[in-house]
Design a protein around this motif. Structure first.
Motif, PDB file in Angstrom:
ATOM      1  N   MET A   1      10.641  -2.582  -2.241  1.00 35.13           N
ATOM      2  CA  MET A   1       9.457  -1.873  -1.802  1.00 35.13           C
ATOM      3  C   MET A   1       9.329  -0.588  -2.618  1.00 35.13           C
ATOM      4  SD  MET A   1       8.553  -1.321   2.115  1.00 35.13           S
ATOM      5  CE  MET A   1       8.198   0.285   2.694  1.00 35.13           C
ATOM      6  N   TYR A   2       8.277  -0.487  -3.385  1.00 37.96           N
ATOM      7  CA  TYR A   2       8.066   0.669  -4.254  1.00 37.96           C
ATOM      8  C   TYR A   2       7.866   1.952  -3.465  1.00 37.96           C
ATOM      9  CZ  TYR A   2       7.481  -2.777  -7.936  1.00 37.96           C
ATOM     10  OH  TYR A   2       7.681  -3.799  -8.811  1.00 37.96           O
ATOM     11  N   ALA A   3       7.337   1.844  -2.263  1.00 34.95           N
ATOM     12  CA  ALA A   3       7.105   3.028  -1.440  1.00 34.95           C
ATOM     13  C   ALA A   3       8.408   3.749  -1.143  1.00 34.95           C
ATOM     14  CB  ALA A   3       6.408   2.651  -0.147  1.00 34.95           C
ATOM     15  N   LEU A   4       9.479   3.006  -0.888  1.00 31.95           N
ATOM     16  CA  LEU A   4      10.772   3.640  -0.605  1.00 31.95           C
ATOM     17  C   LEU A   4      11.268   4.425  -1.808  1.00 31.95           C
ATOM     18  CD1 LEU A   4      12.603   0.854   1.434  1.00 31.95           C
ATOM     19  CD2 LEU A   4      11.616   2.985   2.296  1.00 31.95           C
ATOM     20  N   ASP A   5      11.048   3.901  -3.012  1.00 28.45           N
ATOM     21  CA  ASP A   5      11.437   4.628  -4.225  1.00 28.45           C
ATOM     22  C   ASP A   5      10.654   5.934  -4.338  1.00 28.45           C
ATOM     23  OD1 ASP A   5      13.218   2.634  -4.958  1.00 28.45           O
ATOM     24  OD2 ASP A   5      11.746   1.608  -6.231  1.00 28.45           O
ATOM     25  N   ALA A   6       9.368   5.882  -4.058  1.00 27.90           N
ATOM     26  CA  ALA A   6       8.531   7.085  -4.135  1.00 27.90           C
ATOM     27  C   ALA A   6       8.949   8.097  -3.078  1.00 27.90           C
ATOM     28  CB  ALA A   6       7.066   6.714  -3.963  1.00 27.90           C
ATOM     29  N   LEU A   7       9.245   7.629  -1.878  1.00 33.56           N
ATOM     30  CA  LEU A   7       9.629   8.522  -0.789  1.00 33.56           C
ATOM     31  C   LEU A   7      10.927   9.265  -1.088  1.00 33.56           C
ATOM     32  CD1 LEU A   7       8.657   6.199   2.155  1.00 33.56           C
ATOM     33  CD2 LEU A   7       7.701   8.479   1.756  1.00 33.56           C
ATOM     34  N   GLN A   8      11.843   8.639  -1.801  1.00 31.42           N
ATOM     35  CA  GLN A   8      13.124   9.276  -2.123  1.00 31.42           C
ATOM     36  C   GLN A   8      12.943  10.531  -2.959  1.00 31.42           C
ATOM     37  OE1 GLN A   8      15.592   6.354  -4.025  1.00 31.42           O
ATOM     38  NE2 GLN A   8      16.135   5.367  -2.102  1.00 31.42           N
ATOM     39  N   ASP A   9      11.896  10.566  -3.769  1.00 32.79           N
ATOM     40  CA  ASP A   9      11.653  11.707  -4.658  1.00 32.79           C
ATOM     41  C   ASP A   9      10.796  12.795  -4.011  1.00 32.79           C
ATOM     42  OD1 ASP A   9      13.101  10.464  -6.675  1.00 32.79           O
ATOM     43  OD2 ASP A   9      11.326   9.434  -7.453  1.00 32.79           O
ATOM     44  N   MET A  10      10.397  12.580  -2.764  1.00 29.73           N
ATOM     45  CA  MET A  10       9.514  13.531  -2.096  1.00 29.73           C
ATOM     46  C   MET A  10      10.312  14.496  -1.222  1.00 29.73           C
ATOM     47  SD  MET A  10       6.490  10.794  -1.167  1.00 29.73           S
ATOM     48  CE  MET A  10       5.490  11.968  -0.288  1.00 29.73           C
ATOM     49  N   LYS A  11       9.690  15.629  -0.909  1.00 30.20           N
ATOM     50  CA  LYS A  11      10.330  16.663  -0.094  1.00 30.20           C
ATOM     51  C   LYS A  11       9.913  16.531   1.365  1.00 30.20           C
ATOM     52  CE  LYS A  11      10.492  19.811  -3.942  1.00 30.20           C
ATOM     53  NZ  LYS A  11       9.874  20.906  -4.626  1.00 30.20           N
ATOM     54  N   ALA A  12      10.718  17.115   2.240  1.00 27.54           N
ATOM     55  CA  ALA A  12      10.424  17.092   3.678  1.00 27.54           C
ATOM     56  C   ALA A  12       9.012  17.619   3.938  1.00 27.54           C
ATOM     57  CB  ALA A  12      11.445  17.918   4.446  1.00 27.54           C
ATOM     58  N   GLY A  13       8.280  16.903   4.788  1.00 21.36           N
ATOM     59  CA  GLY A  13       6.931  17.291   5.136  1.00 21.36           C
ATOM     60  C   GLY A  13       5.858  16.626   4.294  1.00 21.36           C
ATOM     61  N   VAL A  18       0.426   4.427   1.864  1.00 19.06           N
ATOM     62  CA  VAL A  18       0.739   3.130   1.278  1.00 19.06           C
ATOM     63  C   VAL A  18      -0.400   2.181   1.616  1.00 19.06           C
ATOM     64  CG1 VAL A  18       2.368   1.204   1.296  1.00 19.06           C
ATOM     65  CG2 VAL A  18       3.209   3.537   1.553  1.00 19.06           C
ATOM     66  N   ILE A  19      -0.877   1.475   0.599  1.00 16.09           N
ATOM     67  CA  ILE A  19      -1.928   0.485   0.802  1.00 16.09           C
ATOM     68  C   ILE A  19      -1.341  -0.876   0.449  1.00 16.09           C
ATOM     69  CG2 ILE A  19      -4.239  -0.272   0.159  1.00 16.09           C
ATOM     70  CD1 ILE A  19      -4.693   2.648  -0.845  1.00 16.09           C
ATOM     71  N   ALA A  20      -1.397  -1.796   1.397  1.00 16.13           N
ATOM     72  CA  ALA A  20      -0.845  -3.131   1.195  1.00 16.13           C
ATOM     73  C   ALA A  20      -1.901  -4.171   1.539  1.00 16.13           C
ATOM     74  CB  ALA A  20       0.388  -3.315   2.071  1.00 16.13           C
ATOM     75  N   ASP A  21      -1.752  -5.357   0.951  1.00 14.28           N
ATOM     76  CA  ASP A  21      -2.703  -6.423   1.263  1.00 14.28           C
ATOM     77  C   ASP A  21      -2.018  -7.680   1.798  1.00 14.28           C
ATOM     78  OD1 ASP A  21      -1.522  -7.348  -1.029  1.00 14.28           O
ATOM     79  OD2 ASP A  21      -3.367  -7.570  -2.164  1.00 14.28           O
ATOM     80  N   TYR A  52      -3.542   0.233   5.592  1.00 13.81           N
ATOM     81  CA  TYR A  52      -3.171   1.578   5.189  1.00 13.81           C
ATOM     82  C   TYR A  52      -2.100   2.132   6.125  1.00 13.81           C
ATOM     83  CZ  TYR A  52      -7.380   1.469   2.347  1.00 13.81           C
ATOM     84  OH  TYR A  52      -8.333   1.143   1.407  1.00 13.81           O
ATOM     85  N   PHE A  53      -1.025   2.632   5.522  1.00 12.24           N
ATOM     86  CA  PHE A  53       0.065   3.239   6.259  1.00 12.24           C
ATOM     87  C   PHE A  53       0.231   4.676   5.776  1.00 12.24           C
ATOM     88  CE2 PHE A  53       0.999  -1.216   5.567  1.00 12.24           C
ATOM     89  CZ  PHE A  53       1.333  -1.676   6.837  1.00 12.24           C
ATOM     90  N   THR A  54       0.520   5.586   6.676  1.00 13.76           N
ATOM     91  CA  THR A  54       0.820   6.960   6.310  1.00 13.76           C
ATOM     92  C   THR A  54       2.259   7.241   6.740  1.00 13.76           C
ATOM     93  OG1 THR A  54      -1.489   7.580   6.637  1.00 13.76           O
ATOM     94  CG2 THR A  54       0.119   9.371   6.523  1.00 13.76           C
ATOM     95  N   ILE A  55       3.091   7.617   5.774  1.00 17.63           N
ATOM     96  CA  ILE A  55       4.519   7.812   6.016  1.00 17.63           C
ATOM     97  C   ILE A  55       4.891   9.242   5.633  1.00 17.63           C
ATOM     98  CG2 ILE A  55       6.849   7.028   5.445  1.00 17.63           C
ATOM     99  CD1 ILE A  55       5.546   4.338   4.630  1.00 17.63           C
ATOM    100  N   ARG A  56       5.615   9.942   6.520  1.00 14.71           N
ATOM    101  CA  ARG A  56       6.030  11.331   6.293  1.00 14.71           C
ATOM    102  C   ARG A  56       7.529  11.390   6.055  1.00 14.71           C
ATOM    103  NH1 ARG A  56       4.441  14.612  10.963  1.00 14.71           N
ATOM    104  NH2 ARG A  56       2.430  14.210  10.062  1.00 14.71           N
ATOM    105  N   VAL A  57       7.908  12.222   5.094  1.00 18.28           N
ATOM    106  CA  VAL A  57       9.319  12.484   4.826  1.00 18.28           C
ATOM    107  C   VAL A  57       9.807  13.520   5.839  1.00 18.28           C
ATOM    108  CG1 VAL A  57      10.980  13.322   3.126  1.00 18.28           C
ATOM    109  CG2 VAL A  57       8.991  12.003   2.370  1.00 18.28           C
TER     110      VAL A  57
END
Length: 59
Positions: A1-13, A18-21, A52-57
């Motif tokens: 899941m590419y979203a997990l890779d992106a989330l790892q590089d993000m800061k708290a808050g 994520v848009i999936a089909d 559409y999913f919205t995920i917060r670190v």
């Protein structure tokens, strides 16, 4: 899941949308996000074939 890779590089808050089909993602994306310590913001929203999913670190 590419979203997990992106989330790892993000800061708290920070928030990632994520848009999936794939219909299976309606269940798998929230499960994986929470399993890895992220917060699902609100409910997934469906627009046509897209979900559409919205995920917060939180860490």
């Amino acid at each position: 899941m590419y979203a997990l890779d992106a989330l790892q590089d993000m800061k708290a808050g920070q928030v990632l949308q994520v848009i999936a089909d794939c219909p299976q993602s309606f269940r798998s994306v929230p499960e994986e996000a929470v399993k890895h310590g992220y917060e699902l913001v609100g409910e997934p929203e469906k627009a046509g074939q897209d979900i559409y999913f919205t995920i917060r670190v939180v860490r």
